[in-house]
Design a protein around this motif. Structure first.
Motif, short mmCIF file in Angstrom:
data_model
loop_
_atom_site.label_atom_id
_atom_site.label_comp_id
_atom_site.label_asym_id
_atom_site.label_seq_id
_atom_site.Cartn_x
_atom_site.Cartn_y
_atom_site.Cartn_z
N LEU A 226 5.71 9.02 12.01
CA LEU A 226 4.49 8.26 11.72
C LEU A 226 4.21 8.24 10.23
CD1 LEU A 226 1.30 10.39 12.27
CD2 LEU A 226 3.59 11.39 12.25
N CYS A 227 3.32 7.33 9.85
CA CYS A 227 2.65 7.39 8.55
C CYS A 227 1.23 7.83 8.87
CB CYS A 227 2.64 6.01 7.87
SG CYS A 227 1.54 5.91 6.44
N ASP A 228 0.77 8.91 8.21
CA ASP A 228 -0.53 9.45 8.59
C ASP A 228 -1.68 8.99 7.70
OD1 ASP A 228 -0.34 10.96 6.27
OD2 ASP A 228 -0.76 12.88 7.26
N LEU A 229 -1.45 7.99 6.87
CA LEU A 229 -2.57 7.46 6.10
C LEU A 229 -3.54 6.77 7.07
CD1 LEU A 229 -0.75 6.22 2.89
CD2 LEU A 229 -2.10 8.28 3.25
N PRO A 230 -4.84 6.82 6.76
CA PRO A 230 -5.84 6.39 7.74
C PRO A 230 -5.58 4.99 8.29
CG PRO A 230 -6.90 7.45 5.88
CD PRO A 230 -5.43 7.33 5.53
N GLY A 231 -5.45 4.92 9.61
CA GLY A 231 -5.30 3.64 10.29
C GLY A 231 -3.88 3.14 10.43
N HIS A 232 -2.96 3.69 9.66
CA HIS A 232 -1.60 3.12 9.64
C HIS A 232 -0.84 3.37 10.95
CE1 HIS A 232 -1.26 2.76 4.97
NE2 HIS A 232 -2.47 2.48 5.43
N LYS A 233 -1.03 4.56 11.51
CA LYS A 233 -0.33 4.85 12.77
C LYS A 233 -0.78 3.88 13.86
CE LYS A 233 0.21 8.46 16.27
NZ LYS A 233 -0.36 9.73 16.79
N TYR B 32 0.85 -1.18 0.00
CA TYR B 32 0.00 0.00 0.00
C TYR B 32 0.89 1.24 0.00
CZ TYR B 32 -3.55 -3.33 1.55
OH TYR B 32 -4.38 -4.40 1.65
N PRO B 33 0.36 2.38 -0.43
CA PRO B 33 1.12 3.63 -0.30
C PRO B 33 1.37 3.94 1.18
CG PRO B 33 -0.76 3.91 -1.76
CD PRO B 33 -0.94 2.58 -1.07
N HIS B 34 2.50 4.56 1.45
CA HIS B 34 2.83 5.00 2.80
C HIS B 34 3.53 6.35 2.71
CE1 HIS B 34 1.69 1.22 4.64
NE2 HIS B 34 2.45 0.55 3.79
N ASN B 35 3.55 7.05 3.83
CA ASN B 35 4.37 8.25 3.89
C ASN B 35 5.14 8.25 5.20
OD1 ASN B 35 2.73 9.57 5.96
ND2 ASN B 35 1.26 10.05 4.33
N PHE B 36 6.04 9.24 5.31
CA PHE B 36 6.89 9.33 6.49
C PHE B 36 6.79 10.76 7.00
CE2 PHE B 36 11.13 10.23 8.39
CZ PHE B 36 11.14 9.26 9.38
N GLY C 234 0.80 0.50 13.81
CA GLY C 234 2.21 0.33 14.12
C GLY C 234 3.17 1.20 13.34
N MET C 235 2.65 2.06 12.45
CA MET C 235 3.58 2.90 11.69
C MET C 235 3.94 4.15 12.50
SD MET C 235 2.58 2.42 7.69
CE MET C 235 4.25 2.93 7.23
N VAL C 236 4.73 3.90 13.52
CA VAL C 236 5.20 4.98 14.39
C VAL C 236 6.67 4.73 14.73
CG1 VAL C 236 2.98 5.54 15.46
CG2 VAL C 236 4.38 3.70 16.41
CU LIG Z 1 1.36 3.80 5.98
#
Ligand SMILES: [Cu+2]
Length: 146
Positions: free
Chosen positions: A128-135, A90-94, A138-140
């Motif tokens: 974090l990744c701020d895409l919905p639900g990702h944080k 899936y796409p992610h950001n930082f 565990g994306m922290v």
């Molecule tokens: Cu993400």
């Protein structure tokens, strides 16, 4: 008898009309099937226009479902460059939370890479990744800037 045959001709002409309109619809449908080309998903992954800092201090960060690796990063204060790689599906950001503001990279498409840089003063920052639900999944992480 007259009534019946009249009805028959009406039905016949109606059927003819339906057939004719059906043919028209079929003809009209032929030339309208061109679908617009989908936007290239990789187009959004170009690096941000950050000033080109020295690459020697670039931090490699891997984004995936659902993690930021390494989760704990320690860097010297100053211009910090992150080389992001999305190894997920899936796409992610930082993003780096700086004084309550999420200083974040563009979304990185699956399999793509991007460079993201910002200036950081000494302190501890949440990532974090701020895409919905990702944080929440565990994306922290944290960055300690010394
Ligand atoms: Cu993400």
């Amino acid at each position: 008898m007259f009534k019946v045959s009249f009805l028959h001709t009406r039905i016949a002409s109606l059927a003819l009309l339906l057939l004719f309109s059906g043919l028209l619809a079929a003809c009209g449908g032929d030339n309208s099937t061109a679908t617009p080309s989908a936007p290239n998903p990789a187009a959004g992954t170009t690096p941000t226009a950050a000033s080109a800092g020295s690459n020697s201090g670039a931090i490699a960060v891997t984004l995936a479902e659902f993690s930021i690796a390494p989760a704990a990063i320690t860097v010297p204060a100053g211009h910090v460059t992150f080389n992001l790689t999305n190894s997920g599906k899936y796409p992610h950001n930082f993003g780096v939370m700086v004084n309550g503001t999420n200083m974040k990279s563009p979304n990185v498409a699956p399999g793509a890479s991007a460079t993201f840089a910002l200036d950081l003063t000494a302190g501890t920052y949440d990532t974090l990744c701020d895409l919905p639900g990702h944080k929440g999944k565990g994306m922290v992480g944290t960055i300690v800037v010394q």
